[in-house]
Design an enzyme around this catalytic site. Sequence first.
Site, PDB file in Angstrom:
ATOM      1  N   GLY A 106       0.740  -1.359  -0.001  1.00 42.42           N
ATOM      2  CA  GLY A 106      -0.058   0.002   0.039  1.00 42.42           C
ATOM      3  C   GLY A 106       0.647   1.394  -0.140  1.00 42.42           C
ATOM      4  O   GLY A 106       1.579   1.272  -0.799  1.00 42.42           O
ATOM      5  N   GLY A 107       0.460   2.185   0.905  1.00 38.01           N
ATOM      6  CA  GLY A 107       1.209   3.411   0.956  1.00 38.01           C
ATOM      7  C   GLY A 107       2.648   3.229   1.368  1.00 38.01           C
ATOM      8  O   GLY A 107       3.465   4.272   1.024  1.00 38.01           O
ATOM      9  N   GLY A 140      19.816   6.959 -34.622  1.00 39.33           N
ATOM     10  CA  GLY A 140      19.233   7.910 -33.683  1.00 39.33           C
ATOM     11  C   GLY A 140      19.979   7.367 -32.381  1.00 39.33           C
ATOM     12  O   GLY A 140      20.417   8.313 -31.560  1.00 39.33           O
ATOM     13  N   ALA A 141      20.209   6.457 -32.068  1.00 39.79           N
ATOM     14  CA  ALA A 141      21.294   5.953 -30.929  1.00 39.79           C
ATOM     15  C   ALA A 141      22.643   6.604 -31.018  1.00 39.79           C
ATOM     16  O   ALA A 141      22.859   7.009 -29.908  1.00 39.79           O
ATOM     17  CB  ALA A 141      21.728   4.462 -31.057  1.00 39.79           C
TER      18      ALA A 141
HETATM   19  C1  HXC Z   1      -1.809  -1.896  12.637  1.00 40.05           C
HETATM   20  C2  HXC Z   1      -0.721  -3.919  11.946  1.00 40.05           C
HETATM   21  C3  HXC Z   1      -0.657  -3.427  10.724  1.00 40.05           C
HETATM   22  C4  HXC Z   1      -1.325  -2.067  10.105  1.00 40.05           C
HETATM   23  C5  HXC Z   1       0.313  -5.349  10.950  1.00 40.05           C
HETATM   24  N1  HXC Z   1       0.005  -4.986  12.013  1.00 40.05           N
HETATM   25  N2  HXC Z   1      -0.021  -4.335   9.914  1.00 40.05           N
HETATM   26  N3  HXC Z   1      -1.080  -3.162  12.935  1.00 40.05           N
HETATM   27  N4  HXC Z   1      -1.978  -1.556  11.128  1.00 40.05           N
HETATM   28  N5  HXC Z   1      -1.301  -2.059   9.036  1.00 40.05           N
HETATM   29  C6  HXC Z   1       0.084  -5.630  13.272  1.00 40.05           C
HETATM   30  C7  HXC Z   1      -0.461  -6.918  13.335  1.00 40.05           C
HETATM   31  O1  HXC Z   1      -1.934  -6.907  13.796  1.00 40.05           O
HETATM   32  C8  HXC Z   1       0.168  -7.824  14.351  1.00 40.05           C
HETATM   33  O2  HXC Z   1       0.047  -7.305  15.564  1.00 40.05           O
HETATM   34  C9  HXC Z   1       1.671  -7.401  14.003  1.00 40.05           C
HETATM   35  O3  HXC Z   1       1.474  -6.236  13.309  1.00 40.05           O
HETATM   36  C10 HXC Z   1       2.333  -8.309  13.188  1.00 40.05           C
HETATM   37  O4  HXC Z   1       1.520  -8.756  12.021  1.00 40.05           O
HETATM   38  P1  HXC Z   1       1.339 -10.237  11.450  1.00 40.05           P
HETATM   39  O5  HXC Z   1       0.329 -10.240  10.674  1.00 40.05           O
HETATM   40  O6  HXC Z   1       1.309 -11.176  12.618  1.00 40.05           O
HETATM   41  O7  HXC Z   1       2.897 -10.294  10.787  1.00 40.05           O
HETATM   42  P2  HXC Z   1       3.032 -11.082   9.500  1.00 40.05           P
HETATM   43  O8  HXC Z   1       2.358 -12.491   9.684  1.00 40.05           O
HETATM   44  O9  HXC Z   1       4.699 -11.156   9.274  1.00 40.05           O
HETATM   45  O10 HXC Z   1       2.322 -10.167   8.321  1.00 40.05           O
HETATM   46  C11 HXC Z   1       2.898  -9.057   8.026  1.00 40.05           C
HETATM   47  C12 HXC Z   1       1.962  -8.476   6.817  1.00 40.05           C
HETATM   48  C13 HXC Z   1       0.389  -8.310   7.675  1.00 40.05           C
HETATM   49  C14 HXC Z   1       1.989  -9.104   5.645  1.00 40.05           C
HETATM   50  C15 HXC Z   1       2.337  -7.009   6.979  1.00 40.05           C
HETATM   51  O11 HXC Z   1       0.508  -7.992   8.840  1.00 40.05           O
HETATM   52  C16 HXC Z   1      -0.486  -7.630   6.809  1.00 40.05           C
HETATM   53  O12 HXC Z   1      -1.081  -8.109   5.678  1.00 40.05           O
HETATM   54  N6  HXC Z   1      -0.907  -6.446   7.188  1.00 40.05           N
HETATM   55  C17 HXC Z   1      -1.587  -5.366   6.739  1.00 40.05           C
HETATM   56  C18 HXC Z   1      -0.957  -4.914   5.553  1.00 40.05           C
HETATM   57  C19 HXC Z   1      -1.902  -3.867   4.959  1.00 40.05           C
HETATM   58  O13 HXC Z   1      -2.966  -3.951   4.300  1.00 40.05           O
HETATM   59  N7  HXC Z   1      -1.703  -2.608   5.179  1.00 40.05           N
HETATM   60  C20 HXC Z   1      -2.330  -1.382   4.885  1.00 40.05           C
HETATM   61  C21 HXC Z   1      -2.363  -0.946   3.634  1.00 40.05           C
HETATM   62  S1  HXC Z   1      -3.327   0.458   3.269  1.00 40.05           S
HETATM   63  P3  HXC Z   1      -0.028  -8.428  17.114  1.00 40.05           P
HETATM   64  O14 HXC Z   1      -0.543  -7.228  18.193  1.00 40.05           O
HETATM   65  O15 HXC Z   1      -1.070  -9.589  16.567  1.00 40.05           O
HETATM   66  O16 HXC Z   1       1.228  -8.777  17.176  1.00 40.05           O
HETATM   67  C22 HXC Z   1      -2.132   1.739   3.181  1.00 40.05           C
HETATM   68  C23 HXC Z   1      -3.023   2.817   2.329  1.00 40.05           C
HETATM   69  C24 HXC Z   1      -1.998   3.966   2.511  1.00 40.05           C
HETATM   70  O17 HXC Z   1      -1.166   1.477   3.225  1.00 40.05           O
HETATM   71  C25 HXC Z   1      -1.920   4.753   1.291  1.00 40.05           C
HETATM   72  C26 HXC Z   1      -0.996   5.910   1.295  1.00 40.05           C
HETATM   73  C27 HXC Z   1      -1.206   6.494  -0.047  1.00 40.05           C
END
Ligand code: HXC
Length: 516
Positions: free
Chosen positions: A171-172, A406-407
């Site tokens: 994402g971001g 051209g190159a």
């Molecule tokens: C809050 C988050 C988080 C998030 C992970 N965590 N991503 N908390 N916000 N975005 C937390 C989990 O809840 C977990 O907490 C801990 O971090 C570790 O995550 P896991 O999932 O256990 O780790 P892993 O299995 O290694 O997976 C990592 C991951 C997955 C692939 C990044 O967590 C994931 O898919 N996260 C979401 C990604 C996502 O969709 N992000 C938003 C994108 S949108 P606990 O407490 O259980 O340890 C975006 C828009 C911005 O970014 C646009 C701007 C232009």
Amino acid sequence: MSIERKILELKEKQDQAKLGGGQKSIDKQHEKGKLTARERINLVLDPNSFEEIDMFRITTHSDFGQVGKQVFGDGIITGYGSIHGRLVFIYSFDFTIFGGSLSQVVAEKVIKVQELAVKAGAPIIGINDSGGARIQEGVDSLAGYTSIFMNNVLHSGVIPQISAVVGPAAGGAVYSPALTDFVFMVRNTSFMFLTGPKIVKTVTHEDVTADELGGADVHGTKSGITHFTYDDEKTLFAGIRELFRYIPNNNTEEPLIEACDDPIDRSDEALNYVIPENPHKPYEMKDVLFQVLDQGSFLEVQAGYAQNIIIGFGKLNGRPVGVVANQPKYLAGVLDSNASVKAARFIRFCDAFNIPIITFEDVPGFMPGTVQEYNGIIRHGAKMLYAYAEATVPKITIITRKAYGGAFCVMNSKHLRGDIVYAWPTAEIAVMGPEGASEIIFSKEIKESQDPKAKLEEKINEYRTKFANPYVAAGKGMIDEVIEPKFTRYKVIKALEMLRNKRDDNLPKKHGNIPL
Ligand code: HXC
């Protein structure tokens, strides 16, 4: 409370902060084969040089279970230190705290070091290992990202910005690295994509793993988003340190010149024999680069992407230079869309940061065909042309063999303000290659001949003798000198010294309109 108790309290808090999300989360990070945010900082910076800023910041948001989970640092470590004794700013996402997700506080910490870096005129390194926007903080997180992007753009071309992606970046989290000058990735544990495999499956019905979608090799070979790919984090951080040998602190400074014990007149007879007698035979352009540059000084950039062009940093008598070179070993060194864009961005980095550009040319032309035309080779080729034309740093070209069409114009010719253009006696400089040219200009003669094949051969030879050499262009001043290949190192270093105080400007304007 006595001062001793207060100092003790401070130390306890510092120790607590240094544990990030706690020992269990640190162990989990190590089990995944990843380092912690602090271990990474220690690997990239000079030993004991790190000075931390904002260690005790915590989130003030309370939605969705953040209350009671506040941790010092709030998911990122920021500060400054040095690499090879030179100031550098750094931020390192801490995956052990809320998955290194970007909260309002995390964003504010990044923004603070970004702004300090630009004020201090020092490079900045971002180490990314993050779950993206902190979901609990909603739009504050999005606003934080956007302010970081804003700084990335405003600081582009002012200070070098380097990104390491050593975990997820979704994402971001992908756009800040994409806006920076160089992206470093590590195999197996890092990936970058806008939307993950689950959303891909829903939208396009593709089954793809995270690694297939956005792993280090994908971005190192297919998308060209990453510039350096490594097998492990340790070598990745050593790679960042190596890059710092070639780049300056900011756009008002020049890269550091190191003492060089490689003689400037070192010449090797072998260079005279690199070009095969048969003009259709390939050779390894890197053999030429290794002979000409200071020994052991070549750092290739985007080595696995668009390999028909080579880009990278090198040194000449200790002075950092940017190298752009056609690679006859790969697609005959032809210019296609990817190669053009790869070179264009590199040329613009070098120009922004006062790094002279040395071009080694052996190119049969632009790649013909519908694939390239539909893909916009006209626009992409124009990017490279634009980048060379606007660059005001010292620009030196060595034509080793083919410089057709051209190159020839695009690859830093005299008419694009190339300062010095050398050609080897093996150079072939003309509008097009002998085969294509003969078929067009002698078509009637060939058709009417009793033996068209023999006639074509005769005309090709006639054309080759007349045009496939450097002397026509040298006679018109489009080549400054035809040189014996083995003296190339000496010649280029002398030209570089001559251009030491080069001054050149473009007309004042807000900005140009490069054909993006
Ligand atoms: C809050 C988050 C988080 C998030 C992970 N965590 N991503 N908390 N916000 N975005 C937390 C989990 O809840 C977990 O907490 C801990 O971090 C570790 O995550 P896991 O999932 O256990 O780790 P892993 O299995 O290694 O997976 C990592 C991951 C997955 C692939 C990044 O967590 C994931 O898919 N996260 C979401 C990604 C996502 O969709 N992000 C938003 C994108 S949108 P606990 O407490 O259980 O340890 C975006 C828009 C911005 O970014 C646009 C701007 C232009």
